[in-house]
Write a protein that holds these residues in place. Sequence first.
Motif, mmCIF file in Angstrom:
data_model
loop_
_atom_site.group_PDB
_atom_site.id
_atom_site.type_symbol
_atom_site.label_atom_id
_atom_site.label_comp_id
_atom_site.label_asym_id
_atom_site.label_seq_id
_atom_site.Cartn_x
_atom_site.Cartn_y
_atom_site.Cartn_z
ATOM 1 N N MET A 304 0.832 -1.206 0.000
ATOM 2 C CA MET A 304 0.000 0.000 0.000
ATOM 3 C C MET A 304 0.870 1.261 0.000
ATOM 4 S SD MET A 304 -3.086 -0.840 -0.259
ATOM 5 C CE MET A 304 -3.773 0.781 0.057
ATOM 6 N N ALA A 305 1.995 1.200 0.742
ATOM 7 C CA ALA A 305 2.889 2.357 0.789
ATOM 8 C C ALA A 305 3.468 2.655 -0.587
ATOM 9 C CB ALA A 305 4.004 2.104 1.794
ATOM 10 N N VAL A 306 3.805 1.629 -1.352
ATOM 11 C CA VAL A 306 4.362 1.829 -2.696
ATOM 12 C C VAL A 306 3.315 2.423 -3.625
ATOM 13 C CG1 VAL A 306 5.280 0.654 -4.726
ATOM 14 C CG2 VAL A 306 6.132 0.053 -2.449
ATOM 15 N N TYR A 307 2.109 1.871 -3.614
ATOM 16 C CA TYR A 307 1.058 2.355 -4.513
ATOM 17 C C TYR A 307 0.651 3.793 -4.188
ATOM 18 C CZ TYR A 307 0.256 -2.075 -6.889
ATOM 19 O OH TYR A 307 0.396 -3.196 -7.664
ATOM 20 N N GLU A 308 0.619 4.136 -2.905
ATOM 21 C CA GLU A 308 0.189 5.480 -2.520
ATOM 22 C C GLU A 308 1.287 6.529 -2.719
ATOM 23 O OE1 GLU A 308 -1.147 5.236 1.475
ATOM 24 O OE2 GLU A 308 -2.974 4.102 1.014
ATOM 25 N N ARG A 309 2.525 6.073 -2.861
ATOM 26 C CA ARG A 309 3.640 7.025 -2.948
ATOM 27 C C ARG A 309 4.399 6.917 -4.269
ATOM 28 N NH1 ARG A 309 6.338 5.003 2.454
ATOM 29 N NH2 ARG A 309 8.150 6.160 1.677
ATOM 30 N N ILE A 310 3.696 6.512 -5.318
ATOM 31 C CA ILE A 310 4.363 6.345 -6.613
ATOM 32 C C ILE A 310 4.942 7.668 -7.113
ATOM 33 C CG2 ILE A 310 3.944 5.902 -9.066
ATOM 34 C CD1 ILE A 310 2.199 3.566 -8.281
ATOM 35 N N ARG A 311 4.163 8.752 -7.004
ATOM 36 C CA ARG A 311 4.668 10.040 -7.472
ATOM 37 C C ARG A 311 5.845 10.513 -6.613
ATOM 38 N NH1 ARG A 311 0.274 14.454 -8.949
ATOM 39 N NH2 ARG A 311 2.153 15.239 -9.978
ATOM 40 N N GLU A 312 5.770 10.224 -5.325
ATOM 41 C CA GLU A 312 6.881 10.582 -4.438
ATOM 42 C C GLU A 312 8.145 9.814 -4.809
ATOM 43 O OE1 GLU A 312 7.978 9.728 0.227
ATOM 44 O OE2 GLU A 312 5.914 10.316 -0.249
ATOM 45 N N ILE A 313 7.974 8.515 -5.126
ATOM 46 C CA ILE A 313 9.111 7.702 -5.551
ATOM 47 C C ILE A 313 9.686 8.224 -6.858
ATOM 48 C CG2 ILE A 313 9.808 5.386 -6.283
ATOM 49 C CD1 ILE A 313 7.558 4.336 -4.401
ATOM 50 N N GLY A 314 8.795 8.614 -7.767
ATOM 51 C CA GLY A 314 9.242 9.180 -9.045
ATOM 52 C C GLY A 314 10.023 10.466 -8.839
ATOM 53 N N THR A 315 9.573 11.295 -7.900
ATOM 54 C CA THR A 315 10.289 12.546 -7.619
ATOM 55 C C THR A 315 11.688 12.259 -7.079
ATOM 56 O OG1 THR A 315 8.181 13.647 -7.123
ATOM 57 C CG2 THR A 315 10.190 14.696 -6.318
ATOM 58 N N LEU A 316 11.780 11.289 -6.156
ATOM 59 C CA LEU A 316 13.089 10.917 -5.612
ATOM 60 C C LEU A 316 14.023 10.423 -6.709
ATOM 61 C CD1 LEU A 316 12.014 9.037 -2.344
ATOM 62 C CD2 LEU A 316 13.205 11.235 -2.483
ATOM 63 N N ALA A 317 13.476 9.594 -7.618
ATOM 64 C CA ALA A 317 14.298 9.066 -8.708
ATOM 65 C C ALA A 317 14.723 10.175 -9.660
ATOM 66 C CB ALA A 317 13.524 7.985 -9.453
ATOM 67 N N ALA A 318 13.785 11.127 -9.949
ATOM 68 C CA ALA A 318 14.100 12.234 -10.863
ATOM 69 C C ALA A 318 15.162 13.152 -10.276
ATOM 70 C CB ALA A 318 12.830 13.023 -11.174
ATOM 71 N N MET A 319 15.227 13.222 -8.927
ATOM 72 C CA MET A 319 16.228 14.073 -8.271
ATOM 73 C C MET A 319 17.606 13.402 -8.214
ATOM 74 S SD MET A 319 13.864 15.471 -5.133
ATOM 75 C CE MET A 319 15.265 16.178 -4.288
ATOM 76 N N GLY A 320 17.681 12.184 -8.725
ATOM 77 C CA GLY A 320 18.974 11.499 -8.768
ATOM 78 C C GLY A 320 19.197 10.483 -7.673
ATOM 79 N N THR A 321 18.149 10.150 -6.902
ATOM 80 C CA THR A 321 18.288 9.126 -5.854
ATOM 81 C C THR A 321 18.487 7.766 -6.520
ATOM 82 O OG1 THR A 321 16.786 10.395 -4.433
ATOM 83 C CG2 THR A 321 17.245 8.099 -3.825
ATOM 84 N N PRO A 322 19.562 7.067 -6.232
ATOM 85 C CA PRO A 322 19.808 5.773 -6.879
ATOM 86 C C PRO A 322 18.780 4.728 -6.452
ATOM 87 C CG PRO A 322 21.440 6.183 -5.163
ATOM 88 C CD PRO A 322 20.649 7.442 -5.305
ATOM 89 N N ARG A 406 12.500 0.073 -8.927
ATOM 90 C CA ARG A 406 12.570 -0.127 -10.363
ATOM 91 C C ARG A 406 11.532 0.706 -11.126
ATOM 92 N NH1 ARG A 406 16.642 -1.393 -9.015
ATOM 93 N NH2 ARG A 406 17.858 -3.283 -9.402
ATOM 94 N N LEU A 407 10.824 1.583 -10.449
ATOM 95 C CA LEU A 407 9.840 2.428 -11.133
ATOM 96 C C LEU A 407 10.547 3.431 -12.059
ATOM 97 C CD1 LEU A 407 7.204 3.271 -8.366
ATOM 98 C CD2 LEU A 407 6.851 1.897 -10.407
ATOM 99 N N ASN A 408 9.982 3.601 -13.242
ATOM 100 C CA ASN A 408 10.495 4.614 -14.173
ATOM 101 C C ASN A 408 10.059 5.996 -13.703
ATOM 102 O OD1 ASN A 408 10.331 6.473 -16.596
ATOM 103 N ND2 ASN A 408 11.331 4.683 -17.540
ATOM 104 N N PRO A 409 11.022 6.957 -13.518
ATOM 105 C CA PRO A 409 10.637 8.273 -12.986
ATOM 106 C C PRO A 409 9.559 8.965 -13.810
ATOM 107 C CG PRO A 409 13.002 8.002 -12.998
ATOM 108 C CD PRO A 409 12.462 6.831 -13.725
ATOM 109 N N VAL A 410 9.631 8.887 -15.134
ATOM 110 C CA VAL A 410 8.654 9.564 -16.011
ATOM 111 C C VAL A 410 7.269 8.973 -15.806
ATOM 112 C CG1 VAL A 410 8.019 10.078 -18.378
ATOM 113 C CG2 VAL A 410 10.418 10.122 -17.687
ATOM 114 N N ASP A 411 7.196 7.622 -15.811
ATOM 115 C CA ASP A 411 5.893 6.978 -15.616
ATOM 116 C C ASP A 411 5.360 7.246 -14.222
ATOM 117 O OD1 ASP A 411 6.064 5.932 -18.164
ATOM 118 O OD2 ASP A 411 6.976 4.037 -17.485
ATOM 119 N N ALA A 412 6.243 7.286 -13.232
ATOM 120 C CA ALA A 412 5.798 7.522 -11.863
ATOM 121 C C ALA A 412 5.245 8.919 -11.683
ATOM 122 C CB ALA A 412 6.970 7.281 -10.895
ATOM 123 N N LEU A 413 5.871 9.914 -12.311
ATOM 124 C CA LEU A 413 5.406 11.289 -12.168
ATOM 125 C C LEU A 413 4.074 11.518 -12.884
ATOM 126 C CD1 LEU A 413 8.789 13.171 -12.580
ATOM 127 C CD2 LEU A 413 7.419 12.979 -10.501
#
Length: 416
Positions: A304-322, A406-413
């Motif tokens: 549930m945490a992953v599904y609810e925070r997909i955009r947050e995960i995408g933002t972290l990935a877009a900011m360069g978080t490995p 493994r989420l793609n930042p573009v798709d996540a955002l």
Amino acid sequence: MKLLMIAMRNLWRYQRRTLLTTALITLGVMAMLLFTSTAGSFKQMMIGQITDSMIGHIQIHKKGYVSSIDSLPLTMNMKPKMVEKAEAELNTLNEQGKIEAWSPRLKFGAMFSNFNETTNLRLNGILPEKELQTCPELPSRIIGDKPENLVEPGSILLPELIAKGMKVKVGDAIVLVATNRDGSVNGMNFTVHGILEGLSGPGGRDGYIHLEDAQALLRLESTEISEIAIRLAAPQNEKLVMKALKSTLGSLTNQQGKPAFEIHDWEKLSPFSNIANMIDLMTLFIKIMLAAIVLISVMNVMIMAVYERIREIGTLAAMGTPPNRILQLFLTEGVLLGLVGVAFGLMLSAISIYLLNQAQISFSFGRQTGLILEPVLLWKDVIFASVIVLSAAVLASLQPAWKASRLNPVDALRQV
């Protein structure tokens, strides 16, 4: 440390879900430890009643005796030389502090008569002092007033079943008739010294007389015995003592080159070992259920945490978080849930076990009543519960954490 702080903040953002999951893990840990401690207490009480009042921890016999023990064969008794060798080894183990006491016994069948009726009886010829040291709970089975001495020459401790069936009480005169291995019959008069409360299973119908009387009744010219019962200084060292006895006495051979002795622990001699194994099996099932509860509850929260925070995960990935950092973040959240659940579970378990000991809960086992349940929280159970919960929390977090990393930042955002 920053990763830990972020994980704590993320869990606290969803307080209700985090608290419910933590409570579920806490209850699982508490249920497992309470069941393990109470079941372990009952198991140890059961084993203690069997070993301390009847069997002993380990027994030594002549090779082949146990397989024919139902007929109590006099031809399978240990001769004096065998007894000397066995006692020499037991003296060595006693000096090493591994054995506390041992008791020689002469077991045989006899006819019991109250001068009006006759029945069969199993008898144990014992040395009272040694028997008390080996089975200290035996006097607790004596009904009514406890005699000053366990058994004296010319007296008998009679099992309750025989005493009631033959209408015999303490102080009555009775006759024992036995046949020795040569086929000759001998009878002797005895006085009932005490009545033994019965136990379920083999040994619950055994009577006790002095070893000298047993040898006289069987007309034995030498000191023969059927078995040697051993009491260990530390029951948890049973396997070590068994190994030592098998390496010494177990390696001795007779004139035919065959093993002279056989050594058995109480589990091989009592059917109650099956009940002990069932308790261990039920405890294992409880532990498996605990692992399943933790696995499902933590996995549900993390998914549930992953599904609810997909955009947050995408933002972290877009900011360069490995990706491995994102993976570590979600794994840390899962481990934190397990740690908090374990901490509260251990605390509540300790309090509950303390209250159970204060309550002095009593129960019955066989014919024994008033046995007090004394649950103990063992370190090995605490460590096992902690490891299994944390392992389940990590395993439950792996798949959601891997998916998040493994989420793609573009798709996540783009996710709404």
